[in-house]
Design a protein around this motif. Sequence first.
Motif, PDB file in Angstrom:
ATOM      1  N   UNK A  38       3.611  -0.965  -8.550  1.00 30.79           N
ATOM      2  CA  UNK A  38       2.591   0.038  -8.861  1.00 30.79           C
ATOM      3  C   UNK A  38       1.268  -0.229  -8.187  1.00 30.79           C
ATOM      4  N   UNK A  39       1.218  -1.203  -7.273  1.00 31.70           N
ATOM      5  CA  UNK A  39      -0.026  -1.542  -6.580  1.00 31.70           C
ATOM      6  C   UNK A  39      -0.641  -0.317  -5.904  1.00 31.70           C
ATOM      7  N   UNK A  40       0.189   0.551  -5.364  1.00 31.45           N
ATOM      8  CA  UNK A  40      -0.283   1.768  -4.700  1.00 31.45           C
ATOM      9  C   UNK A  40      -1.075   2.651  -5.657  1.00 31.45           C
ATOM     10  N   UNK A  41      -0.552   2.810  -6.869  1.00 31.43           N
ATOM     11  CA  UNK A  41      -1.236   3.631  -7.864  1.00 31.43           C
ATOM     12  C   UNK A  41      -2.555   3.026  -8.315  1.00 31.43           C
ATOM     13  N   UNK A  42      -2.587   1.709  -8.479  1.00 26.20           N
ATOM     14  CA  UNK A  42      -3.829   1.031  -8.876  1.00 26.20           C
ATOM     15  C   UNK A  42      -4.870   1.177  -7.775  1.00 26.20           C
ATOM     16  N   UNK A  43      -4.454   1.042  -6.527  1.00 23.39           N
ATOM     17  CA  UNK A  43      -5.379   1.218  -5.406  1.00 23.39           C
ATOM     18  C   UNK A  43      -5.928   2.646  -5.362  1.00 23.39           C
ATOM     19  N   UNK A  44      -5.072   3.627  -5.638  1.00 24.30           N
ATOM     20  CA  UNK A  44      -5.523   5.020  -5.624  1.00 24.30           C
ATOM     21  C   UNK A  44      -6.585   5.267  -6.687  1.00 24.30           C
ATOM     22  N   UNK A  45      -6.363   4.741  -7.894  1.00 19.17           N
ATOM     23  CA  UNK A  45      -7.347   4.910  -8.955  1.00 19.17           C
ATOM     24  C   UNK A  45      -8.636   4.159  -8.621  1.00 19.17           C
ATOM     25  N   UNK A  46      -8.513   2.965  -8.047  1.00 22.27           N
ATOM     26  CA  UNK A  46      -9.696   2.219  -7.651  1.00 22.27           C
ATOM     27  C   UNK A  46     -10.482   2.952  -6.577  1.00 22.27           C
ATOM     28  N   UNK A  47      -9.771   3.561  -5.635  1.00 17.85           N
ATOM     29  CA  UNK A  47     -10.430   4.310  -4.564  1.00 17.85           C
ATOM     30  C   UNK A  47     -11.184   5.512  -5.123  1.00 17.85           C
ATOM     31  N   UNK A  48     -10.570   6.210  -6.075  1.00 17.43           N
ATOM     32  CA  UNK A  48     -11.232   7.389  -6.651  1.00 17.43           C
ATOM     33  C   UNK A  48     -12.467   6.998  -7.457  1.00 17.43           C
TER      34      UNK A  48
ATOM     35  N   UNK B   9      -5.294   8.822   1.128  1.00 21.11           N
ATOM     36  CA  UNK B   9      -6.123   7.709   1.582  1.00 21.11           C
ATOM     37  C   UNK B   9      -5.366   6.383   1.581  1.00 21.11           C
ATOM     38  N   UNK B  10      -4.576   6.140   0.550  1.00 16.14           N
ATOM     39  CA  UNK B  10      -3.884   4.850   0.440  1.00 16.14           C
ATOM     40  C   UNK B  10      -2.741   4.759   1.448  1.00 16.14           C
ATOM     41  N   UNK B  11      -1.997   5.824   1.601  1.00 16.41           N
ATOM     42  CA  UNK B  11      -0.966   5.950   2.652  1.00 16.41           C
ATOM     43  C   UNK B  11      -0.002   4.770   2.721  1.00 16.41           C
ATOM     44  N   UNK B  12       0.529   4.374   1.574  1.00 10.75           N
ATOM     45  CA  UNK B  12       1.551   3.332   1.567  1.00 10.75           C
ATOM     46  C   UNK B  12       1.030   1.913   1.649  1.00 10.75           C
ATOM     47  N   UNK B  13      -0.269   1.725   1.649  1.00 10.10           N
ATOM     48  CA  UNK B  13      -0.811   0.370   1.769  1.00 10.10           C
ATOM     49  C   UNK B  13      -0.418  -0.511   0.588  1.00 10.10           C
TER      50      UNK B  13
END
Length: 315
Positions: A38-48, A228-232
């Motif tokens: 779920x790292x992708x989802x956490x990064x997305x929320x952090x980015x927002x 923005x995260x694009x699979x990172x």
Amino acid sequence: MVAIITNMLSMCIPFSVALLLASLGEMFNQRAGVFNLGCEGVMAMGAFVGMLVPFLAGGGGAVSQWYNVLGFVLAALLGALFGLFFGVITVTFRAPQGIAGIGLQMFGVGTAGTLFRHFVGGTQSIPGIPDIEIPLLSKIPVIGDIFFSHNAMAYLAYLFVPVAWFILFKTYWGLKVRAVGTNPRAADSMGINVSRTRYEALIVGGALAGLAGAYLSIAQAKMFSDTLISGRGFIAVALVYFGHWHPLQIMGGALLFTFAQTFQTIVQSMGISFPYELAVMLPYVIVIVVLSFTSRNQITAPTALGKPFNREIRT
């Protein structure tokens, strides 16, 4: 040619920061025996969240930098909260880590996109954080441009690499993390609280993933979008395996992936006759190829990775 190579290498440092932070956070997770897809989802929320604070504050200049700092802090706190939530699911309720991680990824990405459209509405830019040239060092030919002309978060991220190494291998907490990821039954018999240690590692990992996402929106793109995260996040998980759960090797993997990514960007910008699709694929192909060769040697893998622990049941 020298200028092109220098430009590529100078781009590698700031572009690799998000991957580096997320990978180091995932390293702590996996060293404790939990892998978080779920790292992708956490990064997305952090980015927002990271972008939302300076966006709502508006303006620029020195004052806005404090809003950027606040954005980073809130993104890290939100990431830590997601790590805690993931711990409840996988550590306390012992849900399958892979399925729970995919669920967290979908939840984070979907929620970030929904909240973005509600509070922002469309693509909006923010001032972001400026680059800081280190006095004297930034004036060194070639080397100065590559290493000493970046934003503050880039410097802090790379300074955290030796800090992560020290925490993992030279502190009692790091010993506990490695113990519960290698042999949680033995760690429990020595008085180590396995569940609490895994919770702590997940909180640290979540905070770093949230910080990585905020870096993308505040320092790199200076905006937020659904892509923005694009699979990172998934690449970050792969880089932990690539780096054999060691901070220095993970840093090398992040730089290698970013170098390939930068290469395809330079190729496109220069108008070189090279298939665009192949250039975009190159970074991901490199990761797959390297992983296929390194997967034969899994000696350093935490033996309890992905396995729930129940002290009442001996297996």
